[in-house]
Design a protein around this motif. Structure first.
Motif, PDB file in Angstrom:
ATOM      1  N   SER A 118       0.826  -1.207   0.000  1.00 47.84           N
ATOM      2  CA  SER A 118       0.000   0.000   0.000  1.00 47.84           C
ATOM      3  C   SER A 118       0.860   1.256   0.000  1.00 47.84           C
ATOM      4  O   SER A 118       0.415   2.319  -0.451  1.00 47.84           O
ATOM      5  N   ARG A 148      -1.763   2.533  -7.567  1.00 43.25           N
ATOM      6  CA  ARG A 148      -3.012   1.780  -7.442  1.00 43.25           C
ATOM      7  C   ARG A 148      -3.269   0.882  -8.651  1.00 43.25           C
ATOM      8  O   ARG A 148      -3.874  -0.183  -8.509  1.00 43.25           O
ATOM      9  N   ARG A 167      -1.383  -2.476  -8.159  1.00 45.33           N
ATOM     10  CA  ARG A 167      -1.533  -3.121  -6.854  1.00 45.33           C
ATOM     11  C   ARG A 167      -1.608  -4.639  -6.969  1.00 45.33           C
ATOM     12  O   ARG A 167      -0.960  -5.370  -6.219  1.00 45.33           O
ATOM     13  N   ILE A 170       4.973   7.395  -7.309  1.00 44.26           N
ATOM     14  CA  ILE A 170       4.442   6.420  -6.347  1.00 44.26           C
ATOM     15  C   ILE A 170       3.550   7.113  -5.324  1.00 44.26           C
ATOM     16  O   ILE A 170       2.418   6.683  -5.060  1.00 44.26           O
ATOM     17  N   ARG A 221      -0.559   6.134  -5.405  1.00 40.11           N
ATOM     18  CA  ARG A 221      -0.864   4.958  -4.586  1.00 40.11           C
ATOM     19  C   ARG A 221      -2.277   5.013  -3.996  1.00 40.11           C
ATOM     20  O   ARG A 221      -2.762   4.029  -3.436  1.00 40.11           O
ATOM     21  N   GLN A 248      -8.013   2.017   0.631  1.00 43.06           N
ATOM     22  CA  GLN A 248      -6.888   2.856   0.227  1.00 43.06           C
ATOM     23  C   GLN A 248      -6.911   4.216   0.904  1.00 43.06           C
ATOM     24  O   GLN A 248      -7.954   4.831   1.092  1.00 43.06           O
TER      25      GLN A 248
END
Length: 437
Positions: free
Chosen positions: A135, A140, A143, A213, A217, A368
Motif C-alpha cells: 500500500s 493503485r 496493486r 508512487i 498509490r 486505500q
C-alpha cells in the motif's frame, strides 16, 4: 485505444522501475517462509513413522503452526500500522528460522509442537505487513501485480523447497533438512533492513519515480467527497459486511491452499505411488507452474480493470472468476494419469492463489488511503488462517475415516463455490467512510 491509455505506460517507463525491487523482496520473503512450511510436508512420512502418528494426528500437529499464526495476526497488523515494516519483517524471518531449526532438534511431540508454534508466530507478519508495504509502494493500477509477487512466493517456496527438501532428506535426513533450510532467512533479514524504507525516504529511488508512487498509490479525492484518513478500529471494521465478506472468501480459497500444502506429498505417495524424490519433484514442478501462472493472472488483472472503478469493488468479479475456475479440484480424485494430475493441481493452485492475490488487492482498493490498512489485511489473513487451521485437521481425519482424499477434495471445491458467491454479493462497498471535501 485512447491516447491516455498509450501515454500512461510510456510515462511509467520514463520514471523507472526500481520500485519492483520491493516486489521482488516480498516474493523472496514469502518464498523463504514457504520453503520451511513445505519441508514439513515433504518430511511427513518420516515424521509419521518416527513418532507413530496417524494421518489425522499428523494433520493436528501440522495445524499447530496455524494456532500461533492466527493468534498473532491482529497484533502484528496493529504493529504494522504503528511502527511500520522495516524492522518487523526481518525480526519475523529470524524468529521463524529459529522455529524451523528447532523442529529438526525436537526429540518429542511436545517439542515439535513448540517448534511449530514458533514457526507460526514468526511467519504471521508476512501478509499483514507485506500488504502494508504494498500500500506504501504500489501505484493503485499496479496493486494486483505487487500482491501477485507477494503471493507467488507461496508457490515458489514449495516449488523450490519441495525439491531441495526431498534431496536433503534422502541424503542426510529429515532433521538436518530443517537445520539447513531454517538458517536461510537471517541473511535476508539483514538485507531487508539495509534496503527497505518508505518511498519518501528511499534514497535509491529517482525523484520522478518517488513522486509518481506517492501521487498514484491512492485515488485522488473528488471535488466534493474524499475518504477519511482516521484509522479504523477493529470494532468499526467488524461492523461492516464488506469486511466479513473479504475475510470469509479469503478463508474459502485458503482452505484448498492449506490442504495442498499440508498433504500434497502424502497424497502423491499414498494414493499415486510417487515416493521420495518422485513426490518432491512432482510437488516442485506443480508449484513452479502455478507460481508463473498466478503472476500472469495478477498482471493482466491490473490492465483490464479501469482505475476509476477500483474503489467501487470492480476487482471482485475477477476474484469470483478465479474461485470458480478452481472447481476442477473436485475431479482430482478420479484422475489416475500422473501428467494430468500435475496439470490439474497446477491449474487449481493458479486459480486459488490468484483468488487470494486479487482478494488482498480488492481489500487494498476498498481501504486505500486509510491508516488502518494493517488491521484490514490482518483481518483478511485471519479469515484465511481460521480455515487454514481447520484444513489439515478436517482433511487428515476424513482420510483416516474414509481411506482416501476424495471427500477432502470435494469439500474444498464446495468452499470455493461458497467463497465466490459471497464475494460477488457483498465485496463491493468501500470500507472507508467518506467526508465532505
Amino acid at each position: 485505444m485512447t491516447l491516455n491509455a498509450v501515454s500512461e505506460p510510456l510515462s511509467r517507463l520514463a520514471v523507472g522501475k526500481r520500485r519492483y525491487i520491493i516486489g521482488v523482496g516480498l516474493l523472496l520473503l514469502v518464498t523463504l517462509g514457504y520453503m520451511d512450511r513445505i519441508n514439513w510436508s515433504v518430511a511427513g512420512s518420516r515424521i509419521i513413522a518416527e513418532f507413530g502418528l496417524t494421518t489425522g494426528q499428523f494433520g493436528l500437529l501440522t495445524s499447530a503452526f496455524s494456532w500461533a499464526y492466527l493468534a498473532m495476526l491482529i497484533p502484528v497488523g496493529m504493529m504494522a500500522d504503528r511502527w511500520g515494516s522495516r524492522l518487523i519483517l526481518p525480526i519475523s524471518v529470524i524468529v521463524w528460522s529459529i522455529g524451523a531449526g528447532f523442529t529438526g532438534a525436537a526429540t518429542g511431540l511436545g517439542l515439535v509442537v513448540i517448534a511449530r508454534l514458533i514457526l507460526g508466530a514468526g511467519e504471521s507478519p508476512i501478509y499483514p505487513v507485506g500488504n502494508s508495504v504494498i500500500s506504501e509502494w504500489a501505484p493503485r493500477q499496479e496493486r494486483a501485480r505487487f500482491v501477485g509477487m507477494l503471493n507467488s512466493g507461496a508457490l515458489f517456496g514449495p516449488a523450490v523447497g519441495a525439491v531441495i527438501a526431498a534431496y536433503l532428506i534422502s541424503l542426510i535426513g529429515w532433521r538436518e533438512s530443517f537445520f539447513i533450510l531454517g538458517g536461510a532467512g537471517i541473511l535476508f533479514g539483514l538485507l531487508w533492513v539495509l534496503i527497505y524504507n518508505k518511498p519518501e525516504n528511499a534514497r535509491w529511488l529517482s525523484p520522478a519515480e518517488r513522486e509518481m508512487i506517492v501521487r498514484e498509490r491512492v485515488d485522488p479525492p473528488s471535488e466534493s467527497v474524499m475518504f477519511s484518513t482516521v484509522p479504523l478500529t477493529l470494532v468499526q471494521l467488524l461492523r461492516k459486511g464488506t469486511m466479513w465478506s473479504l475475510l470469509i472468501a479469503h478463508g474459502c480459497a485458503a482452505y484448498t491452499n492449506y490442504l495442498f500444502l499440508s498433504f500434497m506429498p502424502l497424497y502423491l505417495e499414498n494414493e499415486r505411488g510417487l515416493v521420495g524424490l518422485g513426490s518432491g519433484w512432482v510437488t516442485g514442478i506443480t508449484y513452479a507452474v502455478a507460481a508463473t501462472g498466478s503472476i500472469t493472472v495478477a498482471y493482466f488483472s491490473d490492465r483490464i480493470i479501469p482505475t476509476d472503478q477500483l474503489k467501487n469493488g470492480a476487482r471482485r468479479k475477477l476474484v469470483v472468476a478465479t474461485m470458480l475456475l478452481g472447481l476442477p479440484l473436485i475431479a482430482l480424485p478420479f484422475i489416475t494419469n500422473v501428467p494430468l494430475i500435475v496439470i490439474t493441481i497446477a491449474w487449481v493452485l493458479i486459480m486459488i492463489t490468484s483468488a487470494m492475490t486479487l482478494n488482498y488487492a480488492l481489500s487494498g482498493d476498498l481501504i486505500q488511503g486509510n491508516a488502518g490498512k494493517g488491521r484490514v489485511f490482518a483481518l483478511v489473513s485471519v479469515g484465511g488462517n481460521v480455515f487454514g487451521l481447520l484444513a489439515p485437521i478436517v482433511s487428515g481425519y476424513l482420510v483416516d475415516f474414509t481411506g482416501s482424499f476424495t471427500i477432502p477434495f470435494v469439500l474444498a471445491g464446495v468452499l470455493l463455490g461458497v467463497g465466490g458467491t459471497i464475494t460477488f454479493a457483498f465485496s463491493r462497498r468501500s470500507l472507508v467512510d467518506t467526508v465532505e471535501a
